[in-house]
Design an enzyme around this catalytic site. Sequence first.
Site, PDB file in Angstrom:
ATOM      1  CB  SER A 145       7.848 -14.107  -0.811  1.00 14.23           C
ATOM      2  OG  SER A 145       7.717 -14.947  -1.928  1.00 14.23           O
ATOM      3  CE1 TYR A 158       3.452 -11.691  -3.388  1.00 16.03           C
ATOM      4  CE2 TYR A 158       5.339 -13.083  -3.909  1.00 16.03           C
ATOM      5  CZ  TYR A 158       4.299 -12.732  -3.066  1.00 16.03           C
ATOM      6  OH  TYR A 158       4.119 -13.427  -1.878  1.00 16.03           O
TER       7      TYR A 158
HETATM    8  P1  NAP Z   1      -4.554 -13.641   1.429  1.00 15.71           P
HETATM    9  O1  NAP Z   1      -5.283 -14.875   1.846  1.00 15.71           O
HETATM   10  O2  NAP Z   1      -4.949 -12.965   0.144  1.00 15.71           O
HETATM   11  O3  NAP Z   1      -4.622 -12.573   2.623  1.00 15.71           O
HETATM   12  C1  NAP Z   1      -4.138 -11.278   2.494  1.00 15.71           C
HETATM   13  C2  NAP Z   1      -4.978 -10.368   3.338  1.00 15.71           C
HETATM   14  O4  NAP Z   1      -4.499  -9.014   3.188  1.00 15.71           O
HETATM   15  C3  NAP Z   1      -6.462 -10.349   2.929  1.00 15.71           C
HETATM   16  O5  NAP Z   1      -7.260 -10.528   4.074  1.00 15.71           O
HETATM   17  C4  NAP Z   1      -6.630  -8.959   2.324  1.00 15.71           C
HETATM   18  O6  NAP Z   1      -7.918  -8.425   2.514  1.00 15.71           O
HETATM   19  C5  NAP Z   1      -5.614  -8.165   3.113  1.00 15.71           C
HETATM   20  N1  NAP Z   1      -5.298  -6.900   2.440  1.00 15.71           N
HETATM   21  C6  NAP Z   1      -5.063  -6.713   1.112  1.00 15.71           C
HETATM   22  N2  NAP Z   1      -4.857  -5.410   0.874  1.00 15.71           N
HETATM   23  C7  NAP Z   1      -4.971  -4.764   2.057  1.00 15.71           C
HETATM   24  C8  NAP Z   1      -4.878  -3.407   2.452  1.00 15.71           C
HETATM   25  N3  NAP Z   1      -4.621  -2.438   1.551  1.00 15.71           N
HETATM   26  N4  NAP Z   1      -5.042  -3.077   3.758  1.00 15.71           N
HETATM   27  C9  NAP Z   1      -5.309  -4.044   4.667  1.00 15.71           C
HETATM   28  N5  NAP Z   1      -5.416  -5.357   4.359  1.00 15.71           N
HETATM   29  C10 NAP Z   1      -5.251  -5.711   3.064  1.00 15.71           C
HETATM   30  O7  NAP Z   1      -2.988 -13.930   1.307  1.00 15.71           O
HETATM   31  P2  NAP Z   1      -2.054 -15.022   2.040  1.00 15.71           P
HETATM   32  O8  NAP Z   1      -1.779 -16.115   1.089  1.00 15.71           O
HETATM   33  O9  NAP Z   1      -2.592 -15.360   3.391  1.00 15.71           O
HETATM   34  O10 NAP Z   1      -0.698 -14.176   2.161  1.00 15.71           O
HETATM   35  C11 NAP Z   1      -0.351 -13.459   3.336  1.00 15.71           C
HETATM   36  C12 NAP Z   1       1.085 -12.984   3.174  1.00 15.71           C
HETATM   37  O11 NAP Z   1       1.957 -14.110   2.966  1.00 15.71           O
HETATM   38  C13 NAP Z   1       1.311 -12.060   1.967  1.00 15.71           C
HETATM   39  O12 NAP Z   1       2.230 -11.055   2.320  1.00 15.71           O
HETATM   40  C14 NAP Z   1       1.909 -12.982   0.934  1.00 15.71           C
HETATM   41  O13 NAP Z   1       2.689 -12.286  -0.017  1.00 15.71           O
HETATM   42  C15 NAP Z   1       2.744 -13.889   1.810  1.00 15.71           C
HETATM   43  N6  NAP Z   1       3.087 -15.173   1.195  1.00 15.71           N
HETATM   44  C16 NAP Z   1       2.137 -16.103   0.881  1.00 15.71           C
HETATM   45  C17 NAP Z   1       2.506 -17.315   0.333  1.00 15.71           C
HETATM   46  C18 NAP Z   1       1.511 -18.368   0.003  1.00 15.71           C
HETATM   47  O14 NAP Z   1       1.914 -19.479  -0.386  1.00 15.71           O
HETATM   48  N7  NAP Z   1       0.218 -18.087   0.130  1.00 15.71           N
HETATM   49  C19 NAP Z   1       3.860 -17.574   0.087  1.00 15.71           C
HETATM   50  C20 NAP Z   1       4.812 -16.610   0.404  1.00 15.71           C
HETATM   51  C21 NAP Z   1       4.417 -15.422   0.964  1.00 15.71           C
HETATM   52  P3  NAP Z   1      -9.042  -8.506   1.336  1.00 15.71           P
HETATM   53  O15 NAP Z   1      -9.055  -9.939   0.873  1.00 15.71           O
HETATM   54  O16 NAP Z   1     -10.271  -8.039   2.023  1.00 15.71           O
HETATM   55  O17 NAP Z   1      -8.559  -7.576   0.250  1.00 15.71           O
END
Ligand code: NAP
Length: 254
Positions: A145, A158
Site C-alpha cells: 500500500s 493499517y
Molecule cells: P476488499 O474488497 O475488502 O477485499 C478483501 C477480501 O479479503 C474480501 O473478499 C474479504 O472477504 C477477504 N478476507 C478478509 N479477511 C479474510 C480472511 N481472514 N481470510 C480470507 N479472506 C479474507 O479489499 P480490496 O480493496 O480489494 O483490497 C485488497 C488488497 O489491496 C488489501 O490487501 C488492501 O489492503 C490492498 N489495497 C487496497 C487499496 C484500495 O484502494 N482499495 C489500496 C491499497 C492497498 P470478506 O469480505 O468475505 O470478509
Amino acid sequence: MKNIFSLENKKVLITGSAQGIGFLLAKGLAEQGAEIIVNDITAERAEHAVAQLTAQGYRAYAAPFDVTRCQEVNEAIDGIEKNIGAIDVLINNAGIQRRHPFTEFPENEWNDVIAVNQSAVFFVSQAVARNMVERRAGKIVNICSMQSELGRDTITPYAASKGAVKMLTRGMCVELARYNIQVNGIAPGYFKTEMTKALVENQEFTAWLTKRTPAARWGNPEELIGAAVFLSSGASNFVNGHLLFVDGGMLVAV
Ligand code: NAP
C-alpha cells in the site's frame, strides 16, 4: 516471439479474491492463461467467484480458508497441492481496513488488522514457500500500500501492518531468492473499490486526492493488472524484493 508475460499452465493462489482487487487480478491473470485458485474466508463467496470465472471460460478452483489461522492455512495449502496441483504463484491480497483516531483505537480492531494484513502474509507464504523451495521455483506477490511508506490520519494500525508487509517482502526475498523464488510487492495508490467507497464519496477527500496525485485522479483497479502479470510471469525472473508502486506518481510528489 515468445510471450514472456505468459501465465499459461501456471496455478496462481490469490487470497481474499472473491471480490475487489483480488477478483480483478484473478480475471486479469486468467486472461494470460493462469489457472486461478480463489481463496476467501467464506466458501459460498469463493465458489460464486469461481462460477463467474468459469462462466467466462477461465479455469478456476475454490479454496476457502481463514488466512489468519496458521494450522488451517497449512492444511489448506497441503490440500491444494494434493488435489489441485503445485502452486506456482501466490498473491497475498486479503486485507482489511479499520479507521479510528489513534488514542481511541480499540484493541480488538488493532488485533484484527494485524492478523489479516500482516500475520496471514507470514502464515500463507511460509506454507506455500516450503513446497516452492523443494521445487526450486515460485513467485510470491504481496499486496502492499501507499501506507507501506506513508502514515495517514486514523489508520495507523493499517500503516503499521502494510509497513510490515514491505519488510516481509524484503526478508523473504533474502531467504528465498537462492531457491529461485521471487518475492515482490505491489503498492497500490488510491483505487476506487469497496474498501475506499467512503473516501470516493467524500468530495473533500476526492478534491484533496486529485490535487495530491500527479496523475490528478483515482486509480481504476484494472490498472493493477499489468503489475501483477509482470511480477507473476517469467518477465520478472531477476526482480526480487522490489515494491512496485502503482499510484499515479503519488509517492514521489510533495
Ligand atoms: P476488499 O474488497 O475488502 O477485499 C478483501 C477480501 O479479503 C474480501 O473478499 C474479504 O472477504 C477477504 N478476507 C478478509 N479477511 C479474510 C480472511 N481472514 N481470510 C480470507 N479472506 C479474507 O479489499 P480490496 O480493496 O480489494 O483490497 C485488497 C488488497 O489491496 C488489501 O490487501 C488492501 O489492503 C490492498 N489495497 C487496497 C487499496 C484500495 O484502494 N482499495 C489500496 C491499497 C492497498 P470478506 O469480505 O468475505 O470478509
